[in-house]
Design an enzyme around this catalytic site. Structure first.
Site, PDB file in Angstrom:
ATOM      1  N   THR A  74       2.797   1.694  -4.533  1.00 11.52           N
ATOM      2  CA  THR A  74       2.746   2.732  -3.368  1.00 11.52           C
ATOM      3  C   THR A  74       1.822   2.228  -2.296  1.00 11.52           C
ATOM      4  OG1 THR A  74       3.196   4.394  -4.979  1.00 11.52           O
ATOM      5  CG2 THR A  74       2.512   5.049  -2.864  1.00 11.52           C
ATOM      6  N   CYS A 129       7.412  20.116 -11.220  1.00  8.74           N
ATOM      7  CA  CYS A 129       7.314  20.751  -9.847  1.00  8.74           C
ATOM      8  C   CYS A 129       8.175  20.029  -8.933  1.00  8.74           C
ATOM      9  CB  CYS A 129       5.941  20.854  -9.542  1.00  8.74           C
ATOM     10  SG  CYS A 129       5.782  21.671  -7.977  1.00  8.74           S
ATOM     11  N   LEU A 156      11.730   4.335 -15.299  1.00 16.57           N
ATOM     12  CA  LEU A 156      10.737   4.670 -14.224  1.00 16.57           C
ATOM     13  C   LEU A 156      10.872   3.950 -13.049  1.00 16.57           C
ATOM     14  CD1 LEU A 156       7.496   5.754 -14.448  1.00 16.57           C
ATOM     15  CD2 LEU A 156       7.084   3.293 -14.401  1.00 16.57           C
ATOM     16  N   ILE A 180       2.718  -1.841 -14.993  1.00 21.22           N
ATOM     17  CA  ILE A 180       3.291  -0.501 -15.765  1.00 21.22           C
ATOM     18  C   ILE A 180       4.039  -0.984 -16.977  1.00 21.22           C
ATOM     19  CG2 ILE A 180       4.515   1.665 -15.847  1.00 21.22           C
ATOM     20  CD1 ILE A 180       3.668   2.046 -12.772  1.00 21.22           C
ATOM     21  N   ILE A 193      11.983   9.422 -15.503  1.00 19.39           N
ATOM     22  CA  ILE A 193      10.674   9.479 -15.522  1.00 19.39           C
ATOM     23  C   ILE A 193       9.663   9.481 -14.235  1.00 19.39           C
ATOM     24  CG2 ILE A 193       8.531   8.759 -16.714  1.00 19.39           C
ATOM     25  CD1 ILE A 193      10.686   9.651 -18.782  1.00 19.39           C
ATOM     26  N   CYS A 225       2.474  22.852  -6.946  1.00 22.40           N
ATOM     27  CA  CYS A 225       2.422  24.036  -6.209  1.00 22.40           C
ATOM     28  C   CYS A 225       1.788  25.219  -6.922  1.00 22.40           C
ATOM     29  CB  CYS A 225       3.706  24.469  -5.754  1.00 22.40           C
ATOM     30  SG  CYS A 225       4.856  25.418  -6.934  1.00 22.40           S
ATOM     31  N   HIS A 246       3.362  -0.393  -0.069  1.00 20.47           N
ATOM     32  CA  HIS A 246       4.370   0.008   0.767  1.00 20.47           C
ATOM     33  C   HIS A 246       3.746   0.944   1.804  1.00 20.47           C
ATOM     34  CE1 HIS A 246       7.623  -0.733  -1.994  1.00 20.47           C
ATOM     35  NE2 HIS A 246       6.966   0.203  -2.866  1.00 20.47           N
TER      36      HIS A 246
HETATM   37  P1  NAD Z   1       5.946  -4.126 -10.104  1.00 18.06           P
HETATM   38  O1  NAD Z   1       6.825  -4.165  -8.794  1.00 18.06           O
HETATM   39  O2  NAD Z   1       4.666  -4.838 -10.091  1.00 18.06           O
HETATM   40  O3  NAD Z   1       6.780  -4.419 -11.478  1.00 18.06           O
HETATM   41  C1  NAD Z   1       8.212  -4.725 -11.245  1.00 18.06           C
HETATM   42  C2  NAD Z   1       8.407  -6.084 -12.208  1.00 18.06           C
HETATM   43  O4  NAD Z   1       9.796  -6.214 -12.159  1.00 18.06           O
HETATM   44  C3  NAD Z   1       8.019  -7.199 -11.633  1.00 18.06           C
HETATM   45  O5  NAD Z   1       6.912  -7.791 -12.359  1.00 18.06           O
HETATM   46  C4  NAD Z   1       9.314  -7.987 -11.075  1.00 18.06           C
HETATM   47  O6  NAD Z   1       9.083  -9.565 -11.337  1.00 18.06           O
HETATM   48  C5  NAD Z   1      10.028  -7.501 -12.325  1.00 18.06           C
HETATM   49  N1  NAD Z   1      11.606  -7.839 -12.007  1.00 18.06           N
HETATM   50  C6  NAD Z   1      12.133  -8.018 -10.949  1.00 18.06           C
HETATM   51  N2  NAD Z   1      13.511  -8.455 -11.139  1.00 18.06           N
HETATM   52  C7  NAD Z   1      13.430  -8.414 -12.527  1.00 18.06           C
HETATM   53  C8  NAD Z   1      14.739  -8.593 -13.405  1.00 18.06           C
HETATM   54  N3  NAD Z   1      16.045  -8.884 -12.888  1.00 18.06           N
HETATM   55  N4  NAD Z   1      14.477  -8.438 -14.855  1.00 18.06           N
HETATM   56  C9  NAD Z   1      13.300  -8.116 -15.588  1.00 18.06           C
HETATM   57  N5  NAD Z   1      12.138  -7.842 -14.318  1.00 18.06           N
HETATM   58  C10 NAD Z   1      12.300  -7.982 -13.082  1.00 18.06           C
HETATM   59  O7  NAD Z   1       5.855  -2.647 -10.439  1.00 18.06           O
HETATM   60  P2  NAD Z   1       4.840  -1.693 -11.292  1.00 18.06           P
HETATM   61  O8  NAD Z   1       3.551  -1.156 -10.386  1.00 18.06           O
HETATM   62  O9  NAD Z   1       4.550  -2.127 -12.582  1.00 18.06           O
HETATM   63  O10 NAD Z   1       5.873  -0.471 -11.490  1.00 18.06           O
HETATM   64  C11 NAD Z   1       7.124  -0.785 -12.111  1.00 18.06           C
HETATM   65  C12 NAD Z   1       8.354   0.316 -11.344  1.00 18.06           C
HETATM   66  O11 NAD Z   1       7.924   1.630 -11.605  1.00 18.06           O
HETATM   67  C13 NAD Z   1       8.379   0.119  -9.874  1.00 18.06           C
HETATM   68  O12 NAD Z   1       9.771  -0.104  -9.584  1.00 18.06           O
HETATM   69  C14 NAD Z   1       7.692   1.193  -9.329  1.00 18.06           C
HETATM   70  O13 NAD Z   1       8.084   1.471  -8.184  1.00 18.06           O
HETATM   71  C15 NAD Z   1       7.978   2.215 -10.283  1.00 18.06           C
HETATM   72  N6  NAD Z   1       6.819   3.357 -10.209  1.00 18.06           N
HETATM   73  C16 NAD Z   1       7.478   4.638 -10.627  1.00 18.06           C
HETATM   74  C17 NAD Z   1       6.849   5.612 -10.929  1.00 18.06           C
HETATM   75  C18 NAD Z   1       7.347   6.975 -11.283  1.00 18.06           C
HETATM   76  O14 NAD Z   1       6.741   7.859 -11.212  1.00 18.06           O
HETATM   77  N7  NAD Z   1       8.679   7.055 -11.441  1.00 18.06           N
HETATM   78  C19 NAD Z   1       5.282   5.431 -10.775  1.00 18.06           C
HETATM   79  C20 NAD Z   1       4.777   4.314 -10.474  1.00 18.06           C
HETATM   80  C21 NAD Z   1       5.692   3.127 -10.332  1.00 18.06           C
HETATM   81 ZN    ZN Z   2       5.643  23.748  -8.673  1.00 15.52          ZN
END
Ligand code: NAD
Ligand code: ZN
Length: 342
Positions: free
Chosen positions: A40, A107, A262, A175, A286, A93, A43
């Site tokens: 984030t 929320c 996720l 993650i 999630i 909230c 970005h």
């Molecule tokens: P990250 O971008 O570091 O990890 C994503 C991984 O996926 C990278 O290592 C990448 O090489 C790999 N990848 C790309 N193409 C692939 C494929 N075809 N097959 C397998 N792996 C592949 O991100 P992160 O910080 O570990 O977060 C994981 C994801 O979760 C991201 O998409 C992020 O935006 C998201 N996220 C969601 C939440 C939520 O609350 N839902 C919170 C935080 C992050």
């Molecule tokens: Zn709320």
């Protein structure tokens, strides 16, 4: 105080002296010690279309942190100066149906720390007391700094029962790496991590993955055959946001399996819904962490042998934030930390 600030729309972040945050009657003021860098933040730094749509500068960025309580509002009795704490970055909230029922992670009016309100890449951060988590004495502060993404990993990995099951983790970013460790700790049989980046595949093995696969070189079908699996993966943890990877995982699941999603895709992902129907799959989105069941689980698992430290590969002073961001962006890393006491 010093803080890393997005001063105006457009790329970049810079260190500035800004006013200390004001402490409301229900708030806790925290001296930040260490912070974790998240996608984030990247970005927001690069000012991609999501950031341009979402962020209102000026903004102090960052949401993963550990620090020490220095001041509390007049309504706050449960925190005392000196407490070592982290923050739940989703400020909810408190009034909607889900908040009132104790399901705050649902929320619909969540404001993100370092996204919709000033964040933690600073000497001080303020949060409502209901967003502050006290650590146990002697907690490893590097680990405490990443409770937020660790919570994403735990919330996702424990969405479906993994005891004795075959788990596929798609994507070994920070993650996915932590989720692999959690799945193993929680008793999965195989924890297969699919990841194209060799540095991250290596890290996945250090985190306890039983097998790693390069999806550009081998199919999940082959992996299943090699492991003697006949019915597909019972649980999939989608942590890549990659369309092809999600579809591929969907086609390699056991009947009755569960996929916890996720990863945040950039675009819509077409899927074969008949696979979901005939294979009786459950897909679960999630977002964030459960307040505070996930935080409880994180704490007890760490205290009963779970080790997520290999996921932390880089440490910087906050003054070297440009190097920290460049390293995170390179993908040749696990989690990077910035120290705010240097
Ligand atoms: P990250 O971008 O570091 O990890 C994503 C991984 O996926 C990278 O290592 C990448 O090489 C790999 N990848 C790309 N193409 C692939 C494929 N075809 N097959 C397998 N792996 C592949 O991100 P992160 O910080 O570990 O977060 C994981 C994801 O979760 C991201 O998409 C992020 O935006 C998201 N996220 C969601 C939440 C939520 O609350 N839902 C919170 C935080 C992050
Ligand atoms: Zn709320």
């Amino acid at each position: 105080m010093l803080a890393l600030v997005k001063t105006a729309p457009g790329p970049g972040l810079s260190l500035h002296t800004v006013p200390d945050p004001e402490v409301g009657i229900n708030d806790v003021l925290i001296r930040v010690r260490k912070t974790g860098l998240c996608g984030t933040d990247l970005h927001i730094e690069s000012w991609d279309p999501w950031a341009a749509r979402t962020i209102n500068p000026p903004l102090v960025v960052g949401h993963e942190f550990v620090g020490e309580v220095v001041e509390t509002g007049s309504n706050v009795y449960d925190f005392t100066p000196g407490d070592v704490v982290s923050g739940e970055g989703h400020v909810t909230c408190g009034l909607c149906r889900h908040c009132m029922a104790g399901r705050r992670h649902l929320c619909a009016h969540t404001v993100g720390l370092g996204v919709g309100r000033d964040g933690a890449f600073a000497e001080y951060v303020v949060l409502p007391m209901t967003n502050v988590w006290s650590h146990w004495p002697g907690v490893d502060e590097d680990v405490a700094a990443i409770f937020d993404p660790f919570g994403n990993a735990v919330h996702t990995a424990l969405s479906f029962s993994v005891l004795g099951e075959d788990v596929l983790v798609v994507g070994a970013g920070p993650i996915g790496l932590m989720a692999a460790a959690v799945a193993r700790h929680a008793g999965a049989r195989f924890v297969v991590v699919s990841e194209p980046n060799p540095v991250r595949r290596e890290l996945a093995l250090r985190m306890g993955a039983t097998h790693v696969v390069d999806p550009t070189a081998r199919t999940l079908r082959d992996v299943q055959a090699e492991l003697g699996m006949v019915e597909g993966f019972d649980v999939v943890l989608e942590m890549s946001g990659n369309a092809g990877a999600l579809r591929d995982a969907l086609g390699n699941m056991a009947h009755g399996g569960g996929m916890a999603i996720l990863g945040i895709p950039n675009d819509e992902i077409p899927i074969d819904v008949s696979q979901v129907v005939f294979n009786q799959l459950t897909l679960r989105g999630i977002y964030g962490r459960e307040m505070y069941e996930t935080w409880y689980k994180m704490s007890v698992m760490l205290r009963s042998g779970l080790d997520i430290r290999p996921a932390i590969t880089h440490r910087f002073s906050y003054r070297d934030h440009e190097a920290a961001f460049a390293t995170a962006r390179s993908g040749e890393s696990g989690k990077g930390l910035m120290d705010w006491m240097d």
